[in-house]
Structure formats: structure tokens, C-alpha cells
Design a protein around this motif. Sequence first.
Motif, short mmCIF file in Angstrom:
data_model
loop_
_atom_site.label_atom_id
_atom_site.label_comp_id
_atom_site.label_asym_id
_atom_site.label_seq_id
_atom_site.Cartn_x
_atom_site.Cartn_y
_atom_site.Cartn_z
N PHE A 188 0.81 -1.22 0.00
CA PHE A 188 0.00 0.00 0.00
C PHE A 188 0.85 1.27 0.00
O PHE A 188 0.41 2.31 -0.50
N ALA A 189 2.04 1.22 0.55
CA ALA A 189 2.90 2.41 0.54
C ALA A 189 3.27 2.77 -0.90
O ALA A 189 3.26 3.94 -1.30
N THR A 190 3.59 1.75 -1.68
CA THR A 190 3.89 1.98 -3.09
C THR A 190 2.66 2.49 -3.83
O THR A 190 2.72 3.42 -4.63
N LEU A 191 1.51 1.88 -3.55
CA LEU A 191 0.26 2.30 -4.16
C LEU A 191 -0.03 3.76 -3.85
O LEU A 191 -0.39 4.55 -4.73
N ALA A 192 0.14 4.15 -2.57
CA ALA A 192 -0.14 5.52 -2.16
C ALA A 192 0.74 6.51 -2.91
O ALA A 192 0.28 7.58 -3.34
N ALA A 193 2.02 6.18 -3.07
CA ALA A 193 2.94 7.08 -3.77
C ALA A 193 2.55 7.23 -5.24
O ALA A 193 2.63 8.33 -5.81
N GLU A 194 2.08 6.14 -5.84
CA GLU A 194 1.73 6.18 -7.26
C GLU A 194 0.47 6.99 -7.52
O GLU A 194 0.38 7.71 -8.52
N VAL A 195 -0.51 6.89 -6.64
CA VAL A 195 -1.81 7.53 -6.91
C VAL A 195 -2.00 8.78 -6.06
O VAL A 195 -3.09 9.35 -6.04
N LEU A 196 -0.94 9.24 -5.38
CA LEU A 196 -0.98 10.46 -4.55
C LEU A 196 -2.02 10.36 -3.43
O LEU A 196 -2.77 11.30 -3.17
N ALA A 197 -2.07 9.20 -2.78
CA ALA A 197 -3.01 8.99 -1.68
C ALA A 197 -2.34 9.36 -0.35
O ALA A 197 -1.24 8.87 -0.06
N VAL A 198 -3.00 10.21 0.42
CA VAL A 198 -2.47 10.55 1.75
C VAL A 198 -2.86 9.50 2.76
O VAL A 198 -2.29 9.41 3.86
N GLU A 199 -3.86 8.69 2.41
CA GLU A 199 -4.32 7.65 3.33
C GLU A 199 -5.03 6.57 2.54
O GLU A 199 -5.76 6.85 1.59
#
Length: 607
Positions: free
Chosen positions: A564-575
Amino acid sequence: MGEWLANNVDWALSRDRYWGTPLPIWRCADGHLTCVASRDELSVLTKTDLSDLEPHRPDVDEVVFDCPQCAKEARRVAPVIDAWFDSGSMPAAQVGYPHVAGSAEAMQFPAQLVAEAIDQTRGWFYSLLAVNTLVFGRKPYEHVLCLGHIVDETGKKMSKSLGNVIDPWEVLNTRGADALRWWMFSQGSPWTSTRAGLGAIDAAMRETLATLWNTFSFFTTYASLNEFDPADPAIPEVADRSAIDQWILSRSEGVTMSVTSALDAYEPLGATDAISELVDDLSNWYVRRSRRRFWRTDPHAPPSDSLAAQATLLEVLQRVTVLLAPFCPLLTERLFQELHHVSDQDSVHLVDWPVANEALRNESLEASMEVARRLTSLGRAARAEAGVKVRQPLARALIFLAPGSPLPPAGVVEDELNVDVLEYGRELADVLSFELVPNFRAVGPRLGEAVKELKPALAALDAAAAAASLESGGSVEVTLSTGVFELTGEDVELRVKGQGGFAVSRDGAEVVALDLALDDDLRRRGYLRDVVRQVQELRKNSGLDVADRVVLWLTGVEDLADGFATLAAEVLAVEILSVPGEGPGAALELDDDRVAFAWVKKATERR
């Protein structure tokens, strides 16, 4: 045109026409001829001031005078001068030489270039040569560009009666002048016939001009978001930038040399081909591979890396703008104004032509990157044939290169093919099997009854060595009961297939073999990349801006939580929350039977 010059005959100076330059010859009843050189001379002959005379028909035909030889009335002869002699007199006539003050200095003689269609070979090109060689004893031009005709899409001459004419105003009003110009320069050599059609113009515009504009828009979007300043002292020097930055800058300098050389030689097609290839490299390789650097999604990447990417893209766009300016003056003017932030008083057409910076050339890096691109193409073809998506990571890829071939830059092929490890193979037999199949139709008449022995004889050969020989244009020898026979690629069909567990694609000596074995970790990473792609689509369909930070809700993908950390960085998710969000959610389609959904909202909209 054949030997038209050797077989040419003298032209008659006059034509029996009404319109044209009147032949300045007066004739009396006894046939005496008087050639008049100027209005001043005509004024003397008529004893009248004719300095304001309109020297064309009908005014000049009304002028009569006494024949200087017999005193009988002399009138101008009826014919006019052939218009081709007018065109041949153009270098002097257009400046009024020799009668107009300063005309000698104003003459551009000889011209550097004249250009016209092929039918002017016997017309303007020749009349220029004939008239000016006669008058000045010198050739009137240094270079001639002979243009082919524009015909319809089937090669027929355009004609209103046939209904195959393209209205130029339709092209100008719907595509623009630059699109038309670019198509004419880039469709082929100018001296060949050009098949015109709106589809061809659209294709030329789409493949290069639209791609360039999209790349420019990409740059301006992220330059604005990142508040990029081209004068930022933190921008790394070229030598300190990444390999892909140095590669595209080297390509830019090489293309500058190619375009300059082509235009110096009056070869516009060579110039447009080089520009098109650079635009394609910039958009479909450099920007695509550097996209994350502009997004700044990698927390481990230094800020200077993003600055280097933006500075590099700006520098190449600025160079392309100048190189493209002779072909597309309107588009490049707009790009120049935007990329340089200059006033309306400045113009791309006033800047100096660029001189290639040899210090930025790195031909070995260019060759290495070209190998990487070919291997990538082969690897993608292997994935497609095997039905394995690029989003699915693979453990390794084996590659085979010709002896002495440059190696691809580290990490490029691995990243493009989504493989963990790139290995260099030695034995093609480890991943490929070759089968030599007789072409009985070709060899039957030559081998006779012994043709029955050919298939087992081919099977007994070293298939890999035979394949190498045949693919290089060589031959193989087989021994049959009736003798030794030499067979070529026309006699033998070479069939190649991957060994079990490998997806293989090859082009000559270059081979890529993908290990298709998957374990649980590879599958999970593949699912995660698929989630990234679908969430990006969800962002886009939700009307979010590219820079918007979001909150992401996910269900059905809890087993992927370690990514999920990688996913968050890719899609600009703060949470990222592993619970349902508001509303029905968007279904995630993954390559298994799970039921998964996603919800996304702009971070500031979360309630």
C-alpha cells in the motif's frame, strides 16, 4: 525529361497574343525595322515627350513615327514577347536593372535557390538560364529544386471535372497552414509526385505535431505544479544528470547536426525525418520513462532528479522549436513564446540557427539505448504472444546479443519488461528450438527421388548453427544418396519456438526469453500494479486534477496491504483505508475470482 537540353531548339522571341510585353519593334511600309530601347528613345523618334507612356497595348500601339531610313510611317509590329522571356528576365526586371538607380546593387544574382514544379524544367528553369547566360554570361542560380506534382490519393492529376480536387481553404480552415506545410515537407522527397488526401495530412499532423504539442503541454503542466524555474541554481549540470537525460540531450545534438546538414543540402525530407524521430523519442521514450520524476512520487528520489528531468525536457523542447521553425512557422512561434517567456517583439525566426554542442554527444550511450529499445520491443512481443500482461512482474529475462553489441543501460530493460533480473544467455538452445522444414516445391525437381531423404537429413544437422547460417543469407549442406546438396533459405523453412517455460522473441542475433514461472510474490505484485492502473483511471474519471492528493478506500485487496505504501505514492493517496467508502464504489477487475472495490475522494473533501 531525357536529353531535352541537348535536343532543345531555339525559341521564337514573339508570340501572336494580345496580352504580354509588346515587342519593341516598329516597321514601315518598305519593311525597315526599328528596335526601340526606351521611352526616351521613343520620345526622340516621335518628337514628343512620352516619358509617361503606358508601354503596353493598346497605348503603345497608337505611337507612330517616321522611319529613320525612309521617312515613311512606322508602326509597332503586332506580336508580343513570349512570356517565358519575361520570366527569364526576372532577376534584372524585378529591380528595374539597369534603368532604376541602385538596381545593380539590389540584384540578387545569382540566386541561391529557385524552386518550381517539374514542368518548369523546359520553362522557367531554362528561360532563366538562357536569358541570363546570354545577357550576363553567367548562370542565374546556384541550386534548383524541382518539385513533383500534387495528385490525388490514387495518383491521378487533380481535376474539378473528376471531382478529385481538395479545397485548400478546407485544409487551412480545419487543419491549419502548418499542418499542410509539415505534410508537404515530410511526406516524401519534394521532387516526387505527392498523393494528397485529408487522411494523409491528418496522419502527419497527428504523428508529429500533435505529439509535440502534447509533450509541450505535459511539460507546462508539471513545470507549473512544481513551480519550476529554469534559472534554479540547484539544477544539476548535464554530466550529473541521469543516463536518460544525457541520452535525449545527445540525441538532440545529433538531430541538430542532421537537420542542419539536410537543409544545407536542400534535402527537406532528411530534416523532417530526423525531427519526427526526435519528437517520438522525446514523447514515447524519454517522457514515458521519466514520468514519475515529474510527478515526484518517489520519496527516495532526490529533488535534484526532478529538476534535472524538467530542465532536460525544456532544453530539448526549445531546440526542437528552432529546428522545426522553417517548416511550421506559426506553431513554433507559439511554442517559442511559451517556452522562453519572451515578449511579442521576440521571435523564433530571429534567433540564430543552433550549432550542435559536440560535448553533449554520447554516441555510445545512444547505441546502448537503441539496444535497450529493441530488446524492449522484442520482450513486449514475447509477452503478447504468451498472453502475459506487462503489469505482471516476472522473475527474469534472458537476452542474447550479437558479438560486440553494446549492452543496454542498467535497469532500463528490466523496468520496461517488468522483470526482476536481466541475465545474458550463452546457449540459444536453452530457450529456443529450431526446426528445419523442407520446401518440397522448391527442392523436389532438383533432388528427384532423393527428396524423401531430405527431412531426416535436415533433422540430423546442428539446428542452431544451420539457422544462423540461413538467417544470415548463407546455406547448409546435406548429404543424400545421390550426392551433396547446398540448400538456401528458399529451399528450407526455418521454424523457431520457445522451449518450455519461456516466451521467446527474436530478431536476428537479438533474442529475449522471458521466464514465465510465477510464484505467490510475483502474483501479488502483479495484482498491485493492476490496482494502481485502475485507481489512476478512477482518479481521472472522477474529475480529479493530476496534482490532487486523495484518500483511497479499498476492499477485497487486504492481502496486498504490504504494497500500500507503493500504491499511495503512485496515486498520490495521503491515506488508504481497508474499509468501504461512501456510495457503490468502483469494481476492481483482477485476474482471479476476488470481489474488490475502490473509492477515491480529494483529500480535502473527506468527511
